[in-house]
Write a protein that holds these residues in place. Structure first.
Motif, mmCIF file in Angstrom:
data_model
loop_
_atom_site.group_PDB
_atom_site.id
_atom_site.type_symbol
_atom_site.label_atom_id
_atom_site.label_comp_id
_atom_site.label_asym_id
_atom_site.label_seq_id
_atom_site.Cartn_x
_atom_site.Cartn_y
_atom_site.Cartn_z
ATOM 1 N N ALA A 96 128.807 45.478 25.507
ATOM 2 C CA ALA A 96 129.552 45.396 26.753
ATOM 3 C C ALA A 96 131.007 45.760 26.520
ATOM 4 C CB ALA A 96 129.450 43.997 27.343
ATOM 5 N N GLY A 97 131.645 46.292 27.560
ATOM 6 C CA GLY A 97 133.052 46.651 27.472
ATOM 7 C C GLY A 97 133.835 46.063 28.627
ATOM 8 N N GLY A 98 135.037 45.609 28.327
ATOM 9 C CA GLY A 98 135.880 45.029 29.364
ATOM 10 C C GLY A 98 137.344 45.153 29.019
ATOM 11 N N ARG A 99 138.163 44.544 29.839
ATOM 12 C CA ARG A 99 139.616 44.668 29.682
ATOM 13 C C ARG A 99 140.211 43.581 28.798
ATOM 14 N NH1 ARG A 99 142.163 48.035 33.655
ATOM 15 N NH2 ARG A 99 140.616 48.936 35.048
ATOM 16 N N PHE A 100 139.499 42.466 28.612
ATOM 17 C CA PHE A 100 140.058 41.375 27.817
ATOM 18 C C PHE A 100 138.926 40.605 27.164
ATOM 19 C CE2 PHE A 100 138.804 38.240 30.930
ATOM 20 C CZ PHE A 100 138.860 38.939 32.127
ATOM 21 N N LEU A 101 139.259 39.914 26.094
ATOM 22 C CA LEU A 101 138.263 39.130 25.377
ATOM 23 C C LEU A 101 137.763 37.993 26.265
ATOM 24 C CD1 LEU A 101 139.603 38.707 21.725
ATOM 25 C CD2 LEU A 101 137.718 40.134 22.517
ATOM 26 N N SER A 102 136.475 37.842 26.274
ATOM 27 C CA SER A 102 135.869 36.787 27.070
ATOM 28 C C SER A 102 134.467 36.512 26.552
ATOM 29 C CB SER A 102 135.806 37.202 28.538
ATOM 30 O OG SER A 102 135.092 36.243 29.304
ATOM 31 N N ARG A 103 133.996 35.305 26.808
ATOM 32 C CA ARG A 103 132.618 34.942 26.495
ATOM 33 C C ARG A 103 131.739 34.982 27.734
ATOM 34 N NH1 ARG A 103 132.124 30.262 21.936
ATOM 35 N NH2 ARG A 103 133.454 31.225 20.345
ATOM 36 N N VAL A 104 132.333 35.353 28.852
ATOM 37 C CA VAL A 104 131.624 35.348 30.126
ATOM 38 C C VAL A 104 131.104 36.742 30.449
ATOM 39 C CG1 VAL A 104 131.822 34.876 32.580
ATOM 40 C CG2 VAL A 104 133.095 33.472 30.934
ATOM 41 N N PRO A 105 129.808 36.899 30.619
ATOM 42 C CA PRO A 105 129.265 38.237 30.900
ATOM 43 C C PRO A 105 129.904 38.920 32.107
ATOM 44 C CG PRO A 105 127.497 36.730 30.356
ATOM 45 C CD PRO A 105 128.729 35.910 30.459
ATOM 46 N N ASN A 106 130.205 38.165 33.143
ATOM 47 C CA ASN A 106 130.757 38.777 34.350
ATOM 48 C C ASN A 106 132.151 39.353 34.151
ATOM 49 O OD1 ASN A 106 128.484 38.303 35.846
ATOM 50 N ND2 ASN A 106 129.267 36.506 36.890
ATOM 51 N N ASP A 107 132.803 39.013 33.057
ATOM 52 C CA ASP A 107 134.137 39.569 32.774
ATOM 53 C C ASP A 107 134.054 40.973 32.170
ATOM 54 O OD1 ASP A 107 135.632 36.381 31.814
ATOM 55 O OD2 ASP A 107 135.471 37.384 33.761
ATOM 56 N N TYR A 108 132.857 41.418 31.862
ATOM 57 C CA TYR A 108 132.676 42.744 31.283
ATOM 58 C C TYR A 108 132.180 43.704 32.353
ATOM 59 C CZ TYR A 108 133.460 40.679 26.733
ATOM 60 O OH TYR A 108 134.042 40.042 25.657
ATOM 61 N N ASN A 109 132.808 44.877 32.405
ATOM 62 C CA ASN A 109 132.526 45.833 33.468
ATOM 63 C C ASN A 109 131.448 46.848 33.109
ATOM 64 O OD1 ASN A 109 135.856 45.476 33.324
ATOM 65 N ND2 ASN A 109 134.937 45.109 35.324
ATOM 66 N N TYR A 110 131.272 47.062 31.812
ATOM 67 C CA TYR A 110 130.381 48.129 31.373
ATOM 68 C C TYR A 110 129.348 47.570 30.404
ATOM 69 C CZ TYR A 110 134.420 50.597 33.143
ATOM 70 O OH TYR A 110 135.447 51.023 33.941
ATOM 71 N N TRP A 111 128.126 48.041 30.567
ATOM 72 C CA TRP A 111 127.012 47.525 29.772
ATOM 73 C C TRP A 111 126.126 48.656 29.286
ATOM 74 C CZ3 TRP A 111 126.313 42.399 28.546
ATOM 75 C CH2 TRP A 111 127.141 41.487 29.210
ATOM 76 N N GLY A 112 125.589 48.468 28.080
ATOM 77 C CA GLY A 112 124.573 49.376 27.589
ATOM 78 C C GLY A 112 123.210 48.950 28.097
ATOM 79 N N GLN A 113 122.194 49.710 27.696
ATOM 80 C CA GLN A 113 120.847 49.448 28.186
ATOM 81 C C GLN A 113 120.136 48.386 27.359
ATOM 82 O OE1 GLN A 113 121.634 51.858 26.156
ATOM 83 N NE2 GLN A 113 120.062 51.781 24.562
ATOM 84 N N GLY A 114 120.692 48.045 26.213
ATOM 85 C CA GLY A 114 120.118 47.010 25.363
ATOM 86 C C GLY A 114 119.206 47.567 24.285
ATOM 87 N N THR A 115 119.101 46.840 23.200
ATOM 88 C CA THR A 115 118.203 47.210 22.111
ATOM 89 C C THR A 115 117.488 45.943 21.633
ATOM 90 O OG1 THR A 115 118.048 48.365 19.977
ATOM 91 C CG2 THR A 115 119.983 46.984 20.305
ATOM 92 N N GLN A 116 116.190 46.064 21.427
ATOM 93 C CA GLN A 116 115.384 44.893 21.084
ATOM 94 C C GLN A 116 115.500 44.584 19.593
ATOM 95 O OE1 GLN A 116 113.169 42.858 23.089
ATOM 96 N NE2 GLN A 116 113.197 41.621 21.210
ATOM 97 N N VAL A 117 115.761 43.328 19.301
ATOM 98 C CA VAL A 117 115.744 42.835 17.926
ATOM 99 C C VAL A 117 114.688 41.749 17.844
ATOM 100 C CG1 VAL A 117 117.012 41.588 16.132
ATOM 101 C CG2 VAL A 117 118.158 43.378 17.467
ATOM 102 N N THR A 118 113.734 41.933 16.948
ATOM 103 C CA THR A 118 112.675 40.946 16.760
ATOM 104 C C THR A 118 112.679 40.494 15.308
ATOM 105 O OG1 THR A 118 111.331 42.007 18.464
ATOM 106 C CG2 THR A 118 110.213 40.497 16.970
ATOM 107 N N VAL A 119 112.788 39.188 15.112
ATOM 108 C CA VAL A 119 112.829 38.619 13.765
ATOM 109 C C VAL A 119 111.536 37.848 13.544
ATOM 110 C CG1 VAL A 119 114.090 37.181 12.136
ATOM 111 C CG2 VAL A 119 115.330 38.417 13.940
ATOM 112 N N SER A 120 110.776 38.283 12.569
ATOM 113 C CA SER A 120 109.498 37.628 12.276
ATOM 114 C C SER A 120 109.684 36.549 11.213
ATOM 115 C CB SER A 120 108.482 38.656 11.796
ATOM 116 O OG SER A 120 108.909 39.242 10.589
ATOM 117 N N SER A 121 108.911 35.475 11.349
ATOM 118 C CA SER A 121 109.028 34.355 10.403
ATOM 119 C C SER A 121 108.095 34.530 9.223
ATOM 120 C CB SER A 121 108.712 33.043 11.113
ATOM 121 O OG SER A 121 107.434 33.097 11.695
#
Length: 121
Positions: A96-121
């Motif tokens: 995500a990209g935004g104008r200032f550091l934040s932990r809140v998703p809504n503070d970010y204006n730009y988003w990628g499509q996502g990539t799946q990470v799967t960790v097997s036990s």
């Protein structure tokens, strides 16, 4: 601004994985870049963020000591280096990209499509 993540996949618990996120377009509009993740049935949660102007970073407690966020401004690329992965790290990871550091998703204006990470036990 376009953000494209890559590097996801299946990894065994305890293993490492690095996620790059390439930014293009009007990247000067972004100072803060972050990583969020979302597991099935869960809300999107903050993982890490970094400011390109100050270099300041912020990491969620759940990943401190295991994940590192970094940014190569010359390559317009954000990285999330993950180590000592746990099954509970399994999720879709979003850049995500935004104008200032934040932990809140809504503070970010730009988003990628996502990539799946799967960790097997």
């Amino acid at each position: 601004v376009q953000l494209v993540e890559s590097g996801g996949g299946l990894v065994q618990a305890g293993g490492p994985l690095r996620l790059p996120c390439l930014a293009s377009g009007y990247t000067f509009m972004i100072d803060a870049m972050g990583w969020f993740r979302q597991a099935p049935g869960m809300e999107r949660e903050f993982v890490a963020s970094i400011s390109s102007s100050t270099g300041l970073t912020d990491l969620a407690d759940s990943v401190k000591g295991r994940f590192t966020i970094s940014r190569d401004n010359a390559k317009n690329t954000l990285y999330l280096q993950m180590s000592s992965l746990k099954p509970e790290d399994t999720a879709i990871y979003y850049c995500a990209g935004g104008r200032f550091l934040s932990r809140v998703p809504n503070d970010y204006n730009y988003w990628g499509q996502g990539t799946q990470v799967t960790v097997s036990s």
